[in-house]
Design a protein around this motif. Structure first.
Motif, PDB file in Angstrom:
ATOM      1  N   VAL A 187     -74.598  56.907 -55.122  1.00 59.98           N
ATOM      2  CA  VAL A 187     -75.795  56.260 -54.564  1.00 59.98           C
ATOM      3  C   VAL A 187     -75.470  55.663 -53.189  1.00 59.98           C
ATOM      4  CG1 VAL A 187     -77.477  54.392 -54.860  1.00 59.98           C
ATOM      5  CG2 VAL A 187     -76.873  55.848 -56.802  1.00 59.98           C
ATOM      6  N   ALA A 188     -74.342  54.988 -53.079  1.00 63.64           N
ATOM      7  CA  ALA A 188     -73.962  54.400 -51.784  1.00 63.64           C
ATOM      8  C   ALA A 188     -73.806  55.486 -50.726  1.00 63.64           C
ATOM      9  CB  ALA A 188     -72.662  53.608 -51.929  1.00 63.64           C
ATOM     10  N   LEU A 189     -73.159  56.591 -51.073  1.00 60.31           N
ATOM     11  CA  LEU A 189     -72.988  57.681 -50.113  1.00 60.31           C
ATOM     12  C   LEU A 189     -74.327  58.283 -49.718  1.00 60.31           C
ATOM     13  CD1 LEU A 189     -69.811  59.341 -51.623  1.00 60.31           C
ATOM     14  CD2 LEU A 189     -69.988  58.177 -49.404  1.00 60.31           C
ATOM     15  N   ALA A 190     -75.250  58.351 -50.647  1.00 56.55           N
ATOM     16  CA  ALA A 190     -76.585  58.868 -50.323  1.00 56.55           C
ATOM     17  C   ALA A 190     -77.287  57.923 -49.339  1.00 56.55           C
ATOM     18  CB  ALA A 190     -77.404  59.047 -51.591  1.00 56.55           C
ATOM     19  N   TRP A 191     -77.159  56.612 -49.544  1.00 52.33           N
ATOM     20  CA  TRP A 191     -77.778  55.641 -48.642  1.00 52.33           C
ATOM     21  C   TRP A 191     -77.116  55.655 -47.275  1.00 52.33           C
ATOM     22  CZ3 TRP A 191     -82.302  53.552 -48.966  1.00 52.33           C
ATOM     23  CH2 TRP A 191     -82.880  53.308 -50.210  1.00 52.33           C
ATOM     24  N   LEU A 192     -75.802  55.849 -47.246  1.00 53.52           N
ATOM     25  CA  LEU A 192     -75.050  55.817 -45.990  1.00 53.52           C
ATOM     26  C   LEU A 192     -75.054  57.151 -45.260  1.00 53.52           C
ATOM     27  CD1 LEU A 192     -71.933  53.870 -47.294  1.00 53.52           C
ATOM     28  CD2 LEU A 192     -73.598  53.013 -45.643  1.00 53.52           C
ATOM     29  N   ASP A 193     -75.657  58.162 -45.843  1.00 53.23           N
ATOM     30  CA  ASP A 193     -75.550  59.532 -45.318  1.00 53.23           C
ATOM     31  C   ASP A 193     -76.011  59.633 -43.870  1.00 53.23           C
ATOM     32  OD1 ASP A 193     -75.176  62.244 -45.101  1.00 53.23           O
ATOM     33  OD2 ASP A 193     -77.109  62.732 -45.986  1.00 53.23           O
ATOM     34  N   ASP A 194     -75.032  59.865 -43.011  1.00 49.88           N
ATOM     35  CA  ASP A 194     -75.343  60.197 -41.623  1.00 49.88           C
ATOM     36  C   ASP A 194     -74.584  61.471 -41.260  1.00 49.88           C
ATOM     37  OD1 ASP A 194     -72.761  59.347 -41.400  1.00 49.88           O
ATOM     38  OD2 ASP A 194     -73.144  57.812 -39.904  1.00 49.88           O
ATOM     39  N   HIS A 195     -74.250  62.254 -42.273  1.00 48.44           N
ATOM     40  CA  HIS A 195     -73.549  63.534 -42.160  1.00 48.44           C
ATOM     41  C   HIS A 195     -72.090  63.385 -41.750  1.00 48.44           C
ATOM     42  CE1 HIS A 195     -77.313  65.455 -42.991  1.00 48.44           C
ATOM     43  NE2 HIS A 195     -77.858  64.793 -42.010  1.00 48.44           N
ATOM     44  N   ALA A 196     -71.585  62.177 -41.666  1.00 48.00           N
ATOM     45  CA  ALA A 196     -70.166  61.945 -41.400  1.00 48.00           C
ATOM     46  C   ALA A 196     -69.550  61.365 -42.668  1.00 48.00           C
ATOM     47  CB  ALA A 196     -70.000  60.956 -40.249  1.00 48.00           C
ATOM     48  N   PRO A 197     -68.297  61.698 -42.942  1.00 49.40           N
ATOM     49  CA  PRO A 197     -67.653  61.129 -44.135  1.00 49.40           C
ATOM     50  C   PRO A 197     -67.562  59.609 -44.036  1.00 49.40           C
ATOM     51  CG  PRO A 197     -66.317  62.892 -43.180  1.00 49.40           C
ATOM     52  CD  PRO A 197     -67.418  62.604 -42.213  1.00 49.40           C
ATOM     53  N   ILE A 198     -67.677  58.963 -45.186  1.00 50.22           N
ATOM     54  CA  ILE A 198     -67.541  57.507 -45.262  1.00 50.22           C
ATOM     55  C   ILE A 198     -66.128  57.214 -45.754  1.00 50.22           C
ATOM     56  CG2 ILE A 198     -68.432  55.387 -46.309  1.00 50.22           C
ATOM     57  CD1 ILE A 198     -70.429  56.974 -44.448  1.00 50.22           C
ATOM     58  N   ALA A 199     -65.417  56.405 -45.019  1.00 55.36           N
ATOM     59  CA  ALA A 199     -64.022  56.099 -45.338  1.00 55.36           C
ATOM     60  C   ALA A 199     -63.906  55.462 -46.718  1.00 55.36           C
ATOM     61  CB  ALA A 199     -63.433  55.173 -44.280  1.00 55.36           C
ATOM     62  N   THR A 200     -62.822  55.803 -47.402  1.00 56.24           N
ATOM     63  CA  THR A 200     -62.549  55.213 -48.713  1.00 56.24           C
ATOM     64  C   THR A 200     -62.527  53.698 -48.608  1.00 56.24           C
ATOM     65  OG1 THR A 200     -61.193  57.139 -49.239  1.00 56.24           O
ATOM     66  CG2 THR A 200     -60.934  55.224 -50.659  1.00 56.24           C
ATOM     67  N   ALA A 201     -61.928  53.186 -47.538  1.00 50.45           N
ATOM     68  CA  ALA A 201     -61.844  51.739 -47.358  1.00 50.45           C
ATOM     69  C   ALA A 201     -63.227  51.109 -47.269  1.00 50.45           C
ATOM     70  CB  ALA A 201     -61.036  51.408 -46.107  1.00 50.45           C
ATOM     71  N   ARG A 202     -64.175  51.781 -46.619  1.00 54.73           N
ATOM     72  CA  ARG A 202     -65.550  51.251 -46.510  1.00 54.73           C
ATOM     73  C   ARG A 202     -66.220  51.216 -47.870  1.00 54.73           C
ATOM     74  NH1 ARG A 202     -69.300  48.190 -45.967  1.00 54.73           N
ATOM     75  NH2 ARG A 202     -71.280  48.814 -45.078  1.00 54.73           N
ATOM     76  N   LEU A 203     -66.090  52.297 -48.635  1.00 58.86           N
ATOM     77  CA  LEU A 203     -66.663  52.316 -49.987  1.00 58.86           C
ATOM     78  C   LEU A 203     -66.021  51.248 -50.860  1.00 58.86           C
ATOM     79  CD1 LEU A 203     -67.029  56.069 -50.990  1.00 58.86           C
ATOM     80  CD2 LEU A 203     -68.847  54.373 -50.793  1.00 58.86           C
ATOM     81  N   ALA A 204     -64.704  51.139 -50.788  1.00 57.65           N
ATOM     82  CA  ALA A 204     -63.990  50.153 -51.589  1.00 57.65           C
ATOM     83  C   ALA A 204     -64.426  48.736 -51.221  1.00 57.65           C
ATOM     84  CB  ALA A 204     -62.486  50.323 -51.409  1.00 57.65           C
ATOM     85  N   GLU A 205     -64.679  48.514 -49.946  1.00 53.23           N
ATOM     86  CA  GLU A 205     -65.132  47.199 -49.471  1.00 53.23           C
ATOM     87  C   GLU A 205     -66.485  46.822 -50.078  1.00 53.23           C
ATOM     88  OE1 GLU A 205     -66.947  45.819 -45.270  1.00 53.23           O
ATOM     89  OE2 GLU A 205     -64.940  46.707 -45.154  1.00 53.23           O
ATOM     90  N   ILE A 206     -67.377  47.782 -50.176  1.00 53.79           N
ATOM     91  CA  ILE A 206     -68.705  47.522 -50.743  1.00 53.79           C
ATOM     92  C   ILE A 206     -68.579  46.962 -52.158  1.00 53.79           C
ATOM     93  CG2 ILE A 206     -70.827  48.632 -51.587  1.00 53.79           C
ATOM     94  CD1 ILE A 206     -70.557  50.582 -49.198  1.00 53.79           C
ATOM     95  N   PHE A 207     -67.640  47.511 -52.932  1.00 54.44           N
ATOM     96  CA  PHE A 207     -67.495  47.125 -54.334  1.00 54.44           C
ATOM     97  C   PHE A 207     -66.314  46.195 -54.594  1.00 54.44           C
ATOM     98  CE2 PHE A 207     -69.522  51.353 -54.314  1.00 54.44           C
ATOM     99  CZ  PHE A 207     -70.741  50.972 -54.839  1.00 54.44           C
ATOM    100  N   GLU A 208     -65.642  45.768 -53.515  1.00 54.56           N
ATOM    101  CA  GLU A 208     -64.472  44.899 -53.627  1.00 54.56           C
ATOM    102  C   GLU A 208     -63.431  45.481 -54.577  1.00 54.56           C
ATOM    103  OE1 GLU A 208     -65.741  40.897 -54.474  1.00 54.56           O
ATOM    104  OE2 GLU A 208     -66.667  40.687 -52.507  1.00 54.56           O
ATOM    105  N   LEU A 209     -63.061  46.724 -54.313  1.00 54.68           N
ATOM    106  CA  LEU A 209     -62.047  47.428 -55.092  1.00 54.68           C
ATOM    107  C   LEU A 209     -60.886  47.819 -54.196  1.00 54.68           C
ATOM    108  CD1 LEU A 209     -64.272  49.967 -57.042  1.00 54.68           C
ATOM    109  CD2 LEU A 209     -63.040  48.040 -58.010  1.00 54.68           C
TER     110      LEU A 209
END
Length: 159
Positions: free
Chosen positions: A15-37
């Motif tokens: 879901v987060a990747l779908a919301w962030l979709d700008d056709h560029a990959p989203i860094a693992t660190a950015r995704l992890a930051e969203i969920f504090e993982l």
């Protein structure tokens, strides 16, 4: 039936990747930051989704994750199967052939018992329900409070 938290992380990341979709990959660190993982923990949780063609992974400094298909084409069952595997939750071991049933003719066990049939129908209903819902549906197709909260969370986290 217990579904591991990897399914929850997988669905939230989709879901987060779908919301962030700008056709560029989203860094693992950015995704992890969203969920504090920890990024490495999340990376391990996303690997099955990459193997199943739900996510694409791009290595390198500008790498990360993105959806491999449109949110409308990724079902909840796709994610569950990728993370948990495709084996049935209930596995009939034919215990009725033991004990008092051991002496009975094999022909008496040619058809599944009522328990196996009932469990099979229940699992089929569960799989059909998960197959009927997509990541796009989770993004806001419903108008209940949970969907409003989820949408608000992702808008805040991503924007």
């Amino acid at each position: 039936m217990v579904i591991g938290e990897g399914v929850e992380w997988g669905l939230h990341c989709c879901v987060a990747l779908a919301w962030l979709d700008d056709h560029a990959p989203i860094a693992t660190a950015r995704l992890a930051e969203i969920f504090e993982l920890p990024p490495e923990y999340l990376k391990k949780r996303l690997q099955p989704l990459v193997r199943e063609g739900i996510l694409e992974s791009t290595p390198g400094a500008r790498g990360g994750y993105r959806l491999a298909r449109a949110p409308e084409r990724i079902t909840l069952m796709d994610v569950v199967a990728a993370v948990e595997g495709r084996t049935d939750a209930f596995r009939c071991t034919e215990i009725r052939r033991r004990g008092a049933g051991a002496a009975r003719a094999k022909s008496e066990f040619a058809k599944p018992c009522g328990i196996a049939q009932a469990m099979g129908r229940a699992e089929l209903a569960w799989r059909r329900e998960l197959s009927s819902q997509t990541i796009a549906d989770l993004m806001g197709g419903a108008h209940d409070n949970a969907s409003k909260y989820t949408r608000s969370f992702y808008e805040h986290a991503t924007g």
